[in-house]
Scaffold this motif. Structure first.
Motif, mmCIF file in Angstrom:
data_model
loop_
_atom_site.group_PDB
_atom_site.id
_atom_site.type_symbol
_atom_site.label_atom_id
_atom_site.label_comp_id
_atom_site.label_asym_id
_atom_site.label_seq_id
_atom_site.Cartn_x
_atom_site.Cartn_y
_atom_site.Cartn_z
ATOM 1 N N TYR A 1 0.836 -1.200 0.000
ATOM 2 C CA TYR A 1 0.000 0.000 0.000
ATOM 3 C C TYR A 1 0.872 1.253 0.000
ATOM 4 N N LEU A 2 1.928 1.228 0.819
ATOM 5 C CA LEU A 2 2.832 2.380 0.884
ATOM 6 C C LEU A 2 3.542 2.581 -0.440
ATOM 7 N N ALA A 3 3.953 1.488 -1.086
ATOM 8 C CA ALA A 3 4.667 1.584 -2.360
ATOM 9 C C ALA A 3 3.811 2.228 -3.443
ATOM 10 N N LEU A 4 2.484 1.979 -3.399
ATOM 11 C CA LEU A 4 1.583 2.531 -4.417
ATOM 12 C C LEU A 4 0.832 3.770 -3.938
ATOM 13 N N GLY A 5 1.092 4.201 -2.682
ATOM 14 C CA GLY A 5 0.429 5.386 -2.160
ATOM 15 C C GLY A 5 -1.059 5.189 -1.946
ATOM 16 N N LEU A 6 -1.443 3.983 -1.521
ATOM 17 C CA LEU A 6 -2.859 3.644 -1.340
ATOM 18 C C LEU A 6 -3.140 3.289 0.111
ATOM 19 N N GLN A 7 -4.439 3.139 0.409
ATOM 20 C CA GLN A 7 -4.884 2.746 1.741
ATOM 21 C C GLN A 7 -5.540 1.373 1.670
ATOM 22 N N PRO A 8 -5.480 0.570 2.757
ATOM 23 C CA PRO A 8 -6.200 -0.709 2.777
ATOM 24 C C PRO A 8 -7.676 -0.518 2.458
ATOM 25 N N GLY A 9 -8.230 -1.425 1.677
ATOM 26 C CA GLY A 9 -9.617 -1.310 1.260
ATOM 27 C C GLY A 9 -9.780 -0.624 -0.085
ATOM 28 N N CYS A 10 -8.662 -0.267 -0.727
ATOM 29 C CA CYS A 10 -8.743 0.389 -2.033
ATOM 30 C C CYS A 10 -9.299 -0.581 -3.073
ATOM 31 N N THR A 11 -9.849 -0.041 -4.127
ATOM 32 C CA THR A 11 -10.441 -0.859 -5.180
ATOM 33 C C THR A 11 -9.410 -1.257 -6.223
ATOM 34 N N ILE A 12 -9.763 -2.240 -7.028
ATOM 35 C CA ILE A 12 -8.881 -2.665 -8.106
ATOM 36 C C ILE A 12 -8.618 -1.514 -9.071
ATOM 37 N N SER A 13 -9.621 -0.702 -9.315
ATOM 38 C CA SER A 13 -9.448 0.447 -10.216
ATOM 39 C C SER A 13 -8.403 1.414 -9.671
ATOM 40 N N GLU A 14 -8.432 1.631 -8.353
ATOM 41 C CA GLU A 14 -7.454 2.529 -7.743
ATOM 42 C C GLU A 14 -6.049 1.935 -7.796
ATOM 43 N N ILE A 15 -5.966 0.612 -7.617
ATOM 44 C CA ILE A 15 -4.666 -0.060 -7.698
ATOM 45 C C ILE A 15 -4.081 0.095 -9.096
ATOM 46 N N LYS A 16 -4.909 -0.153 -10.117
ATOM 47 C CA LYS A 16 -4.435 -0.062 -11.493
ATOM 48 C C LYS A 16 -4.076 1.366 -11.868
ATOM 49 N N LYS A 17 -4.856 2.320 -11.386
ATOM 50 C CA LYS A 17 -4.574 3.727 -11.704
ATOM 51 C C LYS A 17 -3.236 4.159 -11.100
ATOM 52 N N SER A 18 -3.028 3.783 -9.824
ATOM 53 C CA SER A 18 -1.770 4.147 -9.170
ATOM 54 C C SER A 18 -0.589 3.453 -9.842
ATOM 55 N N TYR A 19 -0.757 2.170 -10.190
ATOM 56 C CA TYR A 19 0.326 1.432 -10.844
ATOM 57 C C TYR A 19 0.694 2.079 -12.178
ATOM 58 N N LYS A 20 -0.299 2.464 -12.950
ATOM 59 C CA LYS A 20 -0.028 3.065 -14.252
ATOM 60 C C LYS A 20 0.793 4.342 -14.104
ATOM 61 N N GLN A 21 0.404 5.188 -13.150
ATOM 62 C CA GLN A 21 1.102 6.459 -12.962
ATOM 63 C C GLN A 21 2.540 6.246 -12.464
ATOM 64 N N LEU A 22 2.688 5.380 -11.455
ATOM 65 C CA LEU A 22 4.002 5.212 -10.837
ATOM 66 C C LEU A 22 4.959 4.400 -11.695
ATOM 67 N N SER A 23 4.439 3.408 -12.422
ATOM 68 C CA SER A 23 5.335 2.607 -13.271
ATOM 69 C C SER A 23 5.889 3.439 -14.418
ATOM 70 N N LEU A 24 5.085 4.349 -14.941
ATOM 71 C CA LEU A 24 5.579 5.241 -15.992
ATOM 72 C C LEU A 24 6.549 6.279 -15.425
ATOM 73 N N LEU A 25 6.293 6.706 -14.187
ATOM 74 C CA LEU A 25 7.153 7.713 -13.559
ATOM 75 C C LEU A 25 8.544 7.166 -13.277
ATOM 76 N N HIS A 26 8.612 5.906 -12.793
ATOM 77 C CA HIS A 26 9.889 5.339 -12.360
ATOM 78 C C HIS A 26 10.518 4.397 -13.371
ATOM 79 N N HIS A 27 9.910 4.247 -14.533
ATOM 80 C CA HIS A 27 10.427 3.283 -15.501
ATOM 81 C C HIS A 27 11.890 3.592 -15.845
ATOM 82 N N PRO A 28 12.769 2.565 -15.866
ATOM 83 C CA PRO A 28 14.203 2.806 -16.097
ATOM 84 C C PRO A 28 14.544 3.391 -17.451
ATOM 85 N N ASP A 29 13.639 3.316 -18.438
ATOM 86 C CA ASP A 29 13.925 3.901 -19.747
ATOM 87 C C ASP A 29 13.341 5.297 -19.883
#
Length: 255
Positions: A7-35
């Motif tokens: 939860y801390l890695a994705l900036g989320l709280q317990p009880g978050c929805t799958i949509s929130e998980i995917k949204k956070s992952y999309k933003q952070l993976s593009l932000l930190h991508h090694p390329d």
């Protein structure tokens, strides 16, 4: 298994929805991508692992995933490239930047090679970027920029080349003291300068000139023979805060 708080890695709280998980992952993976310019491979892998971990964790949570299809846990070897490409439907969002065939950093066993990076005290004082040629496993060489920040301690790892090809070694650069630096002795962020004096100079009032790493010369009076004089804030920048400086310690040696 992901051993940090997903939860801390994705900036989320317990009880978050799958949509929130995917949204956070999309933003952070593009932000930190090694390329991506300024990307961080370690944070990218952490985000990918957290994403997979939370999808698995919330798969049976009816309150979180009702009406949404959740990916099944993956039991084969962890591969961040596969997770990234699957999420983006195998479309590489960095292709327009010239990355047509990127490797997204699979977690594989690699050999770490430590390479000494010799730095003078003047380079440590100002900070320096060194262009270093590194030999790769296939016999080719790669030139990388290694940034040494002002005040860096000797023995510090300042740059790591992450694995790009399977089986390629990681390379760590270790800041090493230049043994030819004979004017100053380093003690943490303090500099020790030894000034040679004869007995006649010690018995009379005189002035001495003390060199510094920023090419200034400090003139100080010597009225009595003392073991040392301390000149505040004329040493090296402090590694934890380069705006603060150590001291210049002037020691006297009779000749």
């Amino acid at each position: 298994m992901f051993d940090r708080n997903p939860y801390l890695a994705l900036g989320l709280q317990p009880g978050c929805t799958i949509s929130e998980i995917k949204k956070s992952y999309k933003q952070l993976s593009l932000l930190h991508h090694p390329d991506r310019p300024g990307g961080d491979p370690e944070k990218f892998l952490e985000v990918v692992e957290a994403y997979k971990s939370l999808l698995t964790k919330t798969r049976d949570d009816a309150d979180s995933v009702t009406g949404e299809e959740v990916e099944k846990p993956v039991t084969k070897e962890f591969d961040s490239k596969e997770v990234f490409e699957k999420f983006f439907a195998e479309n590489n969002p960095f292709q327009n930047l010239g990355y047509d065939n990127v490797n997204f950093g699979s977690r594989r066993e690699t050999v770490n090679v430590e390479v000494p990076l010799v730095c003078t005290l003047k380079e440590i004082y100002h900070g320096v970027t060194k262009r270093v040629k590194v030999s790769m496993k296939d016999g080719k060489t790669k030139v990388v920029d290694v940034v040494v920040k002002a005040g860096t301690e000797y023995g510090t790892t300042v740059h790591v080349i992450k694995t790009i090809e399977e089986g390629e070694s990681d390379t760590s650069f270790i800041v090493t003291e230049d043994k030819d630096d004979k004017i100053f002795l380093r003690k943490g962020s303090d500099l020790i300068y030894t000034h040679k004096m004869n007995m006649n100079d010690c018995l009379k009032n005189t002035f001495i000139r003390v060199p510094t790493l920023n090419d200034e010369v400090i003139v100080i009076p010597v009225q009595k023979l003392k073991y040392q004089r301390v000149i505040p804030c004329r040493g090296l920048p402090r590694a934890e805060n380069p705006k603060l400086f150590g001291n210049m310690i002037v020691q006297f040696k009779l000749t």
